[in-house]
Design a protein around this motif. Sequence first.
Motif, PDB file in Angstrom:
ATOM      1  N   LEU A  70       1.326  -1.322  -0.245  1.00 46.92           N
ATOM      2  CA  LEU A  70      -0.393  -0.032   0.316  1.00 46.92           C
ATOM      3  C   LEU A  70       0.738   0.704   0.408  1.00 46.92           C
ATOM      4  O   LEU A  70       0.209   2.326   0.342  1.00 46.92           O
ATOM      5  CB  LEU A  70      -0.867   0.235   0.833  1.00 46.92           C
ATOM      6  N   ASN A  71       2.461   0.719  -0.303  1.00 49.42           N
ATOM      7  CA  ASN A  71       3.007   1.956   0.269  1.00 49.42           C
ATOM      8  C   ASN A  71       3.725   2.434  -1.031  1.00 49.42           C
ATOM      9  O   ASN A  71       3.968   1.382  -1.742  1.00 49.42           O
ATOM     10  CB  ASN A  71       3.652   2.257   1.105  1.00 49.42           C
ATOM     11  N   ASP A 100       3.615  11.614   3.088  1.00 50.76           N
ATOM     12  CA  ASP A 100       3.682  11.019   4.155  1.00 50.76           C
ATOM     13  C   ASP A 100       4.647   9.333   4.065  1.00 50.76           C
ATOM     14  O   ASP A 100       4.465   8.949   5.087  1.00 50.76           O
ATOM     15  CB  ASP A 100       1.822   9.516   4.068  1.00 50.76           C
ATOM     16  N   ASP A 101       4.927   9.140   2.958  1.00 54.49           N
ATOM     17  CA  ASP A 101       5.813   7.650   2.875  1.00 54.49           C
ATOM     18  C   ASP A 101       7.138   8.458   2.934  1.00 54.49           C
ATOM     19  O   ASP A 101       7.938   7.587   3.707  1.00 54.49           O
ATOM     20  CB  ASP A 101       5.760   7.119   1.522  1.00 54.49           C
ATOM     21  N   ARG A 104       7.347   8.812   6.817  1.00 53.78           N
ATOM     22  CA  ARG A 104       7.179   7.322   7.483  1.00 53.78           C
ATOM     23  C   ARG A 104       8.417   6.031   7.255  1.00 53.78           C
ATOM     24  O   ARG A 104       9.345   5.586   7.936  1.00 53.78           O
ATOM     25  CB  ARG A 104       6.066   6.876   7.097  1.00 53.78           C
ATOM     26  N   GLN A 329      -0.635   9.362  -3.559  1.00 55.22           N
ATOM     27  CA  GLN A 329      -2.208  10.420  -3.308  1.00 55.22           C
ATOM     28  C   GLN A 329      -1.904  12.062  -3.445  1.00 55.22           C
ATOM     29  O   GLN A 329      -3.155  12.138  -3.593  1.00 55.22           O
ATOM     30  CB  GLN A 329      -2.635  10.398  -1.223  1.00 55.22           C
TER      31      GLN A 329
ATOM     32  N   ALA B 365      -6.395   3.709   2.436  1.00 53.70           N
ATOM     33  CA  ALA B 365      -5.942   4.658   1.977  1.00 53.70           C
ATOM     34  C   ALA B 365      -4.763   4.981   2.834  1.00 53.70           C
ATOM     35  O   ALA B 365      -4.296   6.339   2.657  1.00 53.70           O
ATOM     36  CB  ALA B 365      -6.975   4.952   1.485  1.00 53.70           C
ATOM     37  N   CYS B 366      -4.514   4.591   4.086  1.00 51.19           N
ATOM     38  CA  CYS B 366      -4.374   5.555   5.176  1.00 51.19           C
ATOM     39  C   CYS B 366      -2.291   4.632   4.968  1.00 51.19           C
ATOM     40  O   CYS B 366      -2.032   3.769   5.702  1.00 51.19           O
ATOM     41  CB  CYS B 366      -4.659   5.669   6.710  1.00 51.19           C
ATOM     42  N   LYS B 367      -1.587   5.684   3.941  1.00 46.86           N
ATOM     43  CA  LYS B 367       0.170   4.723   4.282  1.00 46.86           C
ATOM     44  C   LYS B 367       0.810   4.957   5.015  1.00 46.86           C
ATOM     45  O   LYS B 367       1.297   4.633   5.172  1.00 46.86           O
ATOM     46  CB  LYS B 367       0.188   6.056   2.604  1.00 46.86           C
ATOM     47  N   ASN B 369       0.034   5.576   8.277  1.00 43.57           N
ATOM     48  CA  ASN B 369      -0.555   4.500   9.296  1.00 43.57           C
ATOM     49  C   ASN B 369      -0.205   2.657   9.388  1.00 43.57           C
ATOM     50  O   ASN B 369       0.942   2.464  10.234  1.00 43.57           O
ATOM     51  CB  ASN B 369      -2.124   4.111   9.176  1.00 43.57           C
TER      52      ASN B 369
END
Lengths: 377, 442
Positions: A70-71, A100-101, A104, A329, B365-367, B369
């Motif tokens: 998902l990343n 976000d990626d 992280r 996204q 969709a919560c990348k 998280n």
Amino acid sequence: MGALDELSALSVELENQAIKDWKAQGKKVVGFFCSYMPEEILYAADVLPYRVAAPGCTSTTSADVYLTHLNCSFVRSCLEYAFEGKYDFLDGLAFTNSCDDIRRMSDILRTVDPKRLPLVGFLDVPKKVDDAGIAWFRDQMVQFKADVEKAFGVKITDTKLKKAIEVYNETRSLLKQLYQLRKADKPPITGAETMKVLLAATTMPKDQYNVLLKKLIKELKGRKLSTGYRARIMISGGGGCDDPNYFDLMEEQGALVVTDTDCFGTRYFWEPVQIVEDDLILGLAKSYLGKPSCARMMDKLDERLDFMKQMVKDFKVDGIIFQTLVNCQVWGGQLLAFNDQMKKAGIPFLTLDREYALTGTGQLKTRVQAFLERIER
Amino acid sequence: MEEDKIRLFELLGDGFGEVRDNENLMPEIRMGMGLLSDIYRKAQAASDRGDPVAWISFGVPPEIFHAMDIVPLCDAMFCVICSLPGVVDKYIDLATEHVPGYICSTNKIPMGLALSGDVPIPTVWVAQNAPCDSILGVDSSAASYFGIPYYGIHVPYVNSPSGYKYTAEDLKRLVVWLEEQTGRKMNFDKLHEVMVQSNKAHDLLMKLREMGTRVPSPYTRFESAPNYPLATQLIGTPEFVEYLGMSLQRAQDRVDGKLPYIVDEEKLRIAWIYAMPGYNPELIGDYMRDEYGAVSLTYMLNNMVVEPTEDISDYDKIMLALGKKVANMPMTRECRGPWENYGDSSVSIVKDYKADGAIFAGHIACKSNWAAAKLVKDRIWEELGVPTLNLELDFIDARVTPGEDVQNRLIDFLEVVKRNKENKAKKAKTLPGKTSTETKKP
């Protein structure tokens, strides 16, 4: 060897010869991931800023212990290379909260293996551009400057910082000159070649780069491409588009990539940094936030669209190929407005979702071919 | 034809209104759903009258809007339509014609609703940069497409006094912008009254959280189901305070033996450290309870730990309090900033609620998280000896991971939790000096 070959050679390996030479002098190299990183601060500390990529990464087994399908595959690939030790020539990493990626990835690296690639600093880049945001970013940069000074035991004086800004502004000016050549009906350089030139900019000292870039611009003035093209293309969209083979693939179908609105391309160098004599960091903050924006900037959608339209006009672009990495996204979410606006402006617009590694080339070729058939001159 | 047009807010109003009227349900659920019904009816009525309605993203403080007589609708909470069977797919699919499939469904639903014409277009759209990139990407784009005036609030990456002040100043600029866009004026007396109600609500939410941590729990995920959708839209209103007050009284009645507990004999206590699936509740919650005696205690979105504001005597202080609150509301607190924010919050939930197992029901969709999920899972195990299930789903769209699949994963996990609890009990008997984290990692 011509300048294009020299620059291309520097774009191939992670630790290229320029970096080896730099390190042989006992100097440090710090990796970063985003065009909102104010490289000048590192450069002024005599630290080489190195934009991290993961060319050739085809498997992310180690990274996927912490990340998932998902990343973003760019981040997964970079994390994989980090775990494999391929960035061990770096003396540390500096991060921004780009997306976000990426943020992280910073979390994972400093938690799981903090000694391997020490975190030199982290910049909170505002996601909107106003006076308060500029002031906030300035404060962040002041802290980042202090972090760099502490990490490497150096003092970044105003004289050094101003010199770094001047060197970087020369790079920006030269790259803009290079792009001016691409406006010609018969540009002297392909999109894939330009990508290699841009990649070299992010992985070698800018003063050396500027020498080679001047040489290249001179050489290109007498150069003609041996092949014609079916359509002039602009590449737009998100980050992670750092593979010249991707451009090659499009150009093999008859496209000629003449410009872009990418963060390795125009969004990296289009506007110079203002030199504010009594507050150089303020000038950096204003300029970095004021440059053509990434979709992470929540209040700059209209400006992004205007910039794209202006580039289409200036570079006589026949169509835009808008590429986003799967799971991005910020850019993927913009498509409702982008498609609509480009349609209204009569600009052909192809959307390509892709992974970081060049895969699914058959499908990619088919889609590009179909697009070119629709728009070719 | 105009008469065939769906008026979705009215449908929602009717649907939740039926729940309010259902005497077989608990009063908390009936009243909570009744308030949701009122929210959507009010929004439709305001639009029909030409009064301003604002779509706001997670964490944007509704207090400002209530004080300005603007109806706030949390766009992400449109996901409550997944409780109407077969309705939600239409809007997700409509949006997916324009944006990629991996865009968050909570953002695709407002887009799909607007594209469908089934809801009135709002007067303004106010988003903030947290909790995730999807909001950044989608909301400005959709607002531009529909010609909706848009304002973005930036919440800094880490919590700090300077960051709270920065956000507070941004909220003040938002007020000026709202005045320009809607013609509605900020009235301090009204704002003060809203903040009084907001403080009461936060105080009650803290008390309810404390109540929920008791063993057995008199206030579980079941009774508190409406809290988050209501808090994101109704905080600052007396009706929300009334609802919470009634919930607290009923929780106390359970403690006092006047009302039965949801799970009579708690065999397993489960904390959901992110969302819960909004579909197939009978397959998930009821099954856990009936087959395993497992109680779902709470979930991250309901973990309201915002302290009431001590001083609301002037405008600056209120805005500073709201700036701080924005950064500390669920989702914004965990998903933004370094992963330790998420880790701290999750550990605190599991520890405070004395949970035997944790479930990270990771919205696909919560990348950010998902990129923290392994770190959080490891930390919960290392610090508390509690196993965590990382479960992939879309908490709105049942097509991604159907309820039966979720149930199968839960069965496997609950067996693990059960064994882990038994092992801990055995070790506690045989090795009284040892800590619980020395059990074998599942």
